[in-house]
Scaffold this active site. Structure first.
Site, PDB file in Angstrom:
ATOM      1  N   CYS A  77      25.100   6.894  55.403  1.00 54.60           N
ATOM      2  CA  CYS A  77      25.569   8.218  55.590  1.00 54.60           C
ATOM      3  C   CYS A  77      24.993   9.120  54.485  1.00 54.60           C
ATOM      4  O   CYS A  77      23.969   9.299  54.275  1.00 54.60           O
ATOM      5  CB  CYS A  77      27.126   8.082  56.119  1.00 54.60           C
ATOM      6  SG  CYS A  77      27.569   9.694  56.925  1.00 54.60           S
ATOM      7  N   HIS A 175      26.747   4.524  60.725  1.00 53.53           N
ATOM      8  CA  HIS A 175      27.496   3.718  60.055  1.00 53.53           C
ATOM      9  C   HIS A 175      27.616   2.182  60.740  1.00 53.53           C
ATOM     10  O   HIS A 175      28.320   1.931  61.671  1.00 53.53           O
ATOM     11  CB  HIS A 175      29.153   4.197  60.169  1.00 53.53           C
ATOM     12  CG  HIS A 175      29.515   5.535  59.470  1.00 53.53           C
ATOM     13  ND1 HIS A 175      29.816   5.477  58.111  1.00 53.53           N
ATOM     14  CD2 HIS A 175      29.502   6.978  59.782  1.00 53.53           C
ATOM     15  CE1 HIS A 175      29.907   6.755  57.471  1.00 53.53           C
ATOM     16  NE2 HIS A 175      29.586   7.507  58.556  1.00 53.53           N
ATOM     17  N   GLU A 177      28.850  -0.215  59.527  1.00 52.46           N
ATOM     18  CA  GLU A 177      30.257  -0.864  59.324  1.00 52.46           C
ATOM     19  C   GLU A 177      31.151  -0.592  60.718  1.00 52.46           C
ATOM     20  O   GLU A 177      32.310  -1.185  60.817  1.00 52.46           O
ATOM     21  CB  GLU A 177      30.901  -0.597  57.925  1.00 52.46           C
ATOM     22  CG  GLU A 177      31.418   0.574  57.844  1.00 52.46           C
ATOM     23  CD  GLU A 177      30.708   1.868  57.494  1.00 52.46           C
ATOM     24  OE1 GLU A 177      31.005   3.176  57.339  1.00 52.46           O
ATOM     25  OE2 GLU A 177      29.199   1.558  57.839  1.00 52.46           O
TER      26      GLU A 177
END
Length: 193
Positions: A77, A175, A177
């Site tokens: 990001c 993202h 994650e």
């Protein structure tokens, strides 16, 4: 494997740490140059505003360290955006790893782009076992233009680079994650580069 997440005060570090823990890797949080340099893999996270994040990097000297790293480095990001030449956010000079500028989406679309969108034109082993049009989770108001270093694209108002690569440096706008099984595969692929 020694995996270090750069801790410079501008990251969603806990969710990244938990994502790697699910893959069986305990990530170390550090802003110590020796610890970062000795890592086998480095994550450069970032959430927040570009100019204040760059100030924090400069304060700790990490702005000069990061471009010299030789192991695989993954910017996530804002981390990816700071690896570019510049950002319109706060008129910020970046680290210059990726030869592209970061621009703001126009007022014609809802900003930030928040939620799930697809990634396409996948190149690089970072996307091994990932299908075209896979969905990733994104939250951002600024984007990197399509360029020679683009290894994935996403369309929101226009087509932009949702992932970049140059040598040992990788960057993703999404993202991983927070992107379920597909994002986990990206992190697994990064560990196996």
């Amino acid at each position: 494997m020694k995996l270090v997440i750069i801790d410079y005060g501008a990251g969603n570090i806990k969710s990244i740490q938990f994502a790697f823990k699910r893959l069986g890797v305990d990530a170390i949080l550090s802003n110590n140059p020796e610890v970062i340099t000795s890592a086998e893999r480095v994550i450069f996270p970032g959430v927040g505003e570009a100019s204040s994040a760059m100030k924090m990097l400069k304060k700790s000297g990490l702005d000069t360290l990061i471009p010299t790293l030789k192991q695989p480095v993954l910017g996530i990001c804002l981390g990816m955006q700071l690896m570019c030449n510049s950002s319109e956010e706060g008129n910020t000079k970046g680290l210059g790893i990726f030869n592209v500028d970061v621009k703001r989406f126009s007022s014609a679309v809802k900003v930030p782009q928040m939620g799930w969108n697809t990634i396409n034109e996948l190149k690089s082993n970072l996307f091994r076992n990932i299908e075209e049009d896979a969905f990733m989770y994104l939250v951002h108001s600024f984007y990197a233009d399509m360029c020679q270093e683009a290894i994935a694209s996403t369309t929101y108002e226009l087509k932009y680079a949702s992932a970049l690569q140059k040598d040992n440096f990788y960057g993703v706008q999404f993202h991983p994650e927070k992107s379920s099984v597909v994002g986990e595969q990206v992190l697994r692929n990064f560990l196996e580069l």
